[in-house]
Design an enzyme around this catalytic site. Structure first.
Site, PDB file in Angstrom:
ATOM      1  N   GLU A 316       0.829  -1.213   0.000  1.00  0.00           N
ATOM      2  CA  GLU A 316       0.000   0.000   0.000  1.00  0.00           C
ATOM      3  C   GLU A 316       0.863   1.264   0.000  1.00  0.00           C
ATOM      4  OE1 GLU A 316      -2.679  -0.671   3.336  1.00  0.00           O
ATOM      5  OE2 GLU A 316      -4.056  -1.748   2.018  1.00  0.00           O
ATOM      6  N   ASP A 390      -8.345  -9.042   4.133  1.00  0.00           N
ATOM      7  CA  ASP A 390      -8.122  -7.946   5.083  1.00  0.00           C
ATOM      8  C   ASP A 390      -9.190  -7.900   6.174  1.00  0.00           C
ATOM      9  OD1 ASP A 390      -7.018  -5.757   6.235  1.00  0.00           O
ATOM     10  OD2 ASP A 390      -7.666  -4.332   4.718  1.00  0.00           O
ATOM     11  N   GLU A 418     -12.687  -2.316  12.054  1.00  0.00           N
ATOM     12  CA  GLU A 418     -12.712  -1.560  10.801  1.00  0.00           C
ATOM     13  C   GLU A 418     -13.816  -2.038   9.868  1.00  0.00           C
ATOM     14  OE1 GLU A 418      -8.988  -1.890   8.709  1.00  0.00           O
ATOM     15  OE2 GLU A 418      -9.754  -0.893   6.912  1.00  0.00           O
TER      16      GLU A 418
HETATM   17  C1  BDP Z   1      -6.142  -2.222   6.178  1.00  0.00           C
HETATM   18  C2  BDP Z   1      -6.440  -0.826   6.599  1.00  0.00           C
HETATM   19  C3  BDP Z   1      -5.305   0.122   6.437  1.00  0.00           C
HETATM   20  C4  BDP Z   1      -4.034  -0.495   7.005  1.00  0.00           C
HETATM   21  C5  BDP Z   1      -3.787  -1.826   6.355  1.00  0.00           C
HETATM   22  C6  BDP Z   1      -2.628  -2.592   6.959  1.00  0.00           C
HETATM   23  O1  BDP Z   1      -7.548  -0.370   5.859  1.00  0.00           O
HETATM   24  O2  BDP Z   1      -5.644   1.326   7.075  1.00  0.00           O
HETATM   25  O3  BDP Z   1      -2.950   0.341   6.835  1.00  0.00           O
HETATM   26  O4  BDP Z   1      -4.885  -2.657   6.528  1.00  0.00           O
HETATM   27  O5  BDP Z   1      -2.889  -3.540   7.662  1.00  0.00           O
HETATM   28  O6  BDP Z   1      -7.014  -3.039   6.875  1.00  0.00           O
HETATM   29  O7  BDP Z   1      -1.480  -2.265   6.709  1.00  0.00           O
END
Ligand code: BDP
Length: 727
Positions: A316, A390, A418
């Protein structure tokens, strides 16, 4: 604020003060605001007090080290609250029966237990009756002070639940070595995916001011056996490694140390450039290696028991070794080499996927990592989320579990919700955690559960770990709601022993948090146990996933399409069209099934055998396919959405019946949050039904109410300030 002017001999004031005292006495619970968590130490029923007092009234416990003093203070506080009087601390067990605590080194009385303590390791303890000097004594014995503290919390748990101490004979050893919280807290106080206010860490006033709340935080964690905390977000800011911020982290470490909680930090891979002014962060560059070595030295000079680094790399948008054509192992190992002389570990996250790779996102972490098995240093653990996408309301277990036998794998759960309704939805995550831990990878034949991979027993790893993304903030309740405290609690208890049952843990928590009365425990535990499936029903039934609103993830968004990357949309995951719905991950689709052991792959691959709750995760299914209920898929989907809403209503009924049995302030807030949840469950149901109906054109099953608004309405809803959004 109530102020009384007191004048000697003023009869009215005396009367008023008397009334106040009486009020406090008859409704001690009226001030409950959740701050005390499961450590309320509310008085036990009068019939039980004497029994406990005779066993626990006299205490022999050393008070030389900080942890020993914490042990005594916790006992004093706990027993004063529970039994109405403080224990008497004695120098020796002579005379009355006594509770004797310590280690063979700290207490001469416990030296004879040295042999028996051999099996409890560094953090375990014995809690049992024995004969000391010819009389009965209850002992809490351990190798180290921290084990004694864990034993004290165990004992206080029993008393809070009203359990008899007769015949007590407990030997406890944590199954997992690293039991960590991961805070996704930014240096500006914002918590990514946090729904409990701002960060607990006030970086501005640290290190000068150590908020007493830091101590309460450490206490709460110690009560569960959580032994480490990563202070900063995985989307890390290099500044956390600057001298000023390291001093702040060191101050927190000093507060946490007596409670056995070590500090860790998320490392930004490009920190050698940002902080060190180097031209590269290439892990094979000698200057980069040197920079990390020096940084580790600097950290350990400030925090001698520093735990290590957590790293999100090449994920990401975060920097990482692949920016230099190196592997994840190259990246992890350079940090591991820097930490090794000091005993630190690297937790290298496997949450990686790249938008320019056309491969099914669910397959990417496995593809990246499986070939690196055996390439990591001994002090590296690869931290793997529970499922391949996720933290969805339901996912199959991550295919990496069982697939990297030569590498210790650390399991990452999300405690903050989340994807499960933030803090306002009552969703107890115990059943989700339990489902994952009990899932059978079949890596070494039947019985190769995720729990056995994670605790290291399957492959005999010395290092093992589990992490929970914290749901803690500066909200008075800590977790954003009263029931979200249960998720912190359940995580901690399962981290200690991943084989425990979610139901037992819920029962403990309810007894301590609300009341040990069966009329409270039974209905609340039933409600909690059903709550996760209820959320799955109204959000992501039958294996749907990632159908949330864009960005902040608040509320439904099955229509989300377009934008910077396909794998951040919903249509990528549900693939609904006129004929059917679901992601074909079978051998004829993305073939994600082949990442699992053969037995598991066969089951997931077969539409007849795949567990129905995962149907649309693995299969693209025709809308008219009959499911096990006899209903066609479309009807079943709608049925489940509606059932989810009905089940929230059932939770409301259960909770309403507890009015008067739970203190009013907490009862009121839970009731209000359940109303929010009910309305949002309805919103999820209606928006999802409206959207999928717009795709398949099918009529609603008989008796199902049509959504009250057209699809355009649901699409138009905007929540620009929804909490917790990534920044
Ligand atoms: C996702 C989230 C994000 C996190 C990412 C992570 O949306 O904010 O940075 O995972 O785990 O669930 O790195």
């Amino acid at each position: 604020m109530l102020t009384l002017t007191w004048r000697r001999g003023d009869g009215r004031c005396a009367f008023l003060a008397g009334m106040l005292a009486l009020l406090c006495y008859i409704s001690p619970a009226s001030a409950e605001d959740g701050y005390d968590l499961w450590l309320r130490y509310a008085p036990v029923g009068s019939s039980k007090v004497e029994g406990y007092r005779s066993a626990l009234g006299n205490v022999v416990a050393p008070d030389r080290t900080p942890t020993q003093r914490v042990v005594r203070e916790e006992l004093r506080r706990g027993l004063a609250g529970l039994l109405g009087s403080e224990p008497r601390f004695r120098a020796s067990p002579a005379g009355d029966a006594a509770l004797v605590l310590g280690t063979p080194a700290s207490s001469p009385w416990l030296a004879p237990l040295r042999h028996e303590l051999e099996g409890v390791g560094e953090e375990g303890y014995l809690l049992r009756w024995t004969r000391l000097d010819g009389r009965d004594a209850l002992v809490i014995a351990a190798h180290r002070d921290i084990g004694v503290l864990y034993g004290v919390f165990h004992l206080l748990r029993l008393v809070q639940a009203g359990v008899s101490l007769d015949g007590l004979d407990v030997s406890e050893v944590p199954r997992i070595k690293l039991r960590l919280l991961n805070h996704w807290d930014n240096l500006d106080g914002y918590v990514e995916r946090g729904y409990a206010g701002g960060s607990l860490w006030d970086w501005h006033t640290l290190p000068g001011w150590e908020d007493p709340r830091y101590t309460d935080y450490a206490r709460a964690n110690a009560s569960l056996g959580i032994n480490g905390t990563v202070l900063n977000n995985v989307n890390a800011n290099a500044l956390s490694f600057s001298p000023a911020y390291l001093r702040k982290a060191a101050a927190l470490a000093d507060v946490f140390r007596p409670y056995g909680v070590r500090v860790y930090l998320s490392a930004r891979f490009s920190a050698p450039m940002e902080l060190g002014g180097l031209a590269t962060a290439d892990p094979l560059d000698p200057d980069v290696r040197q920079w990390w070595r020096e940084k580790a030295r600097e950290i350990y000079a400030l925090i001698p028991d520093f735990g290590g680094f957590l790293v999100k790399a090449n994920s990401e948008g975060q920097p990482g070794p692949q920016d230099y054509g190196r592997t994840h192992a190259d990246g992890a190992n350079v940090l591991a080499d820097a930490l090794a002389p000091h005993g630190g570990v690297v937790m290298w996250r496997a949450f990686v996927y790249a938008h320019d790779v056309p491969e099914d996102r669910a397959k990417q972490a496995y593809n990246e990592f499986v070939g690196l098995d055996g390439a990591f240093r001994d002090n590296v653990v690869v931290q793997v989320k529970n499922g391949p996408i996720d933290f969805q309301p339901r996912e199959p277990f991550h295919p990496l579990f069982g697939a990297m036998p030569r590498t210790p794998l650390m399991l990452e759960f999300q405690i903050t919700k989340e994807y499960l309704g933030f803090a306002t939805h009552l969703v107890y995550l115990g059943p989700l955690y339990e489902e994952v831990l009990r899932a059978d990878t079949h890596a070494r034949g039947a019985g190769s559960t995720v729990a056995r991979v994670v605790d290291g027993s399957l492959e005999s790893h010395a290092l093992s770990g589990i992490a929970g993304v914290a749901n803690i903030g500066d909200d008075r309740t800590w977790s954003g709601s009263h029931f979200d405290q249960a998720n912190w609690y359940a995580f901690g208890r399962l981290a200690w022993n991943p084989y425990q049952s979610a139901r037992d843990i819920a029962a403990e928590w309810v007894a301590m948090t609300f009341s040990p009365a069966q009329e409270v425990v039974r209905p609340v535990v039933d409600m909690m146990m059903a709550s996760r499936e209820t959320a799955v029903d109204y959000m992501t039934p039958l294996g749907l996933h990632h159908v949330i609103a864009r960005g902040h993830h608040y509320g439904p968004g099955p229509w989300v399409d377009g934008g910077p990357r396909a794998d951040w949309t919903s249509v990528y995951y549900h693939r609904a069209d006129r004929d059917g719905i679901g992601f074909d991950r079978t051998a004829s689709g993305s073939d994600a099934v082949s990442q699992y052991a053969a037995d598991v792959a066969r089951e997931f691959n077969d539409v007849e055998r795949v567990p129905e709750p995962l149907l649309l995760w693995f299969h693209h299914v025709r809308w008219d396919r009959r499911l096990r209920s006899g209903r066609p898929l479309w009807d079943e989907l709608v049925h489940r959405y509606t059932r989810g809403v009905r089940n929230v209503e059932a939770m409301q009924v259960t909770w309403r019946r507890l009015e008067g049995r739970v203190d009013a302030p907490r009862h009121r807030q839970v009731a209000a949050f359940l109303r929010i949840q009910r309305d949002e469950a309805q919103w999820w149901r209606d928006a999802s039904v409206a959207y999928f109906q717009s795709i398949n054109g099918l009529p609603l099953p008989a008796g199902e109410a049509p959504p009250p608004h057209p699809l355009a309405y649901y699409l138009s809803l905007q929540f620009p300030y929804a909490p917790g959004d990534g920044r």
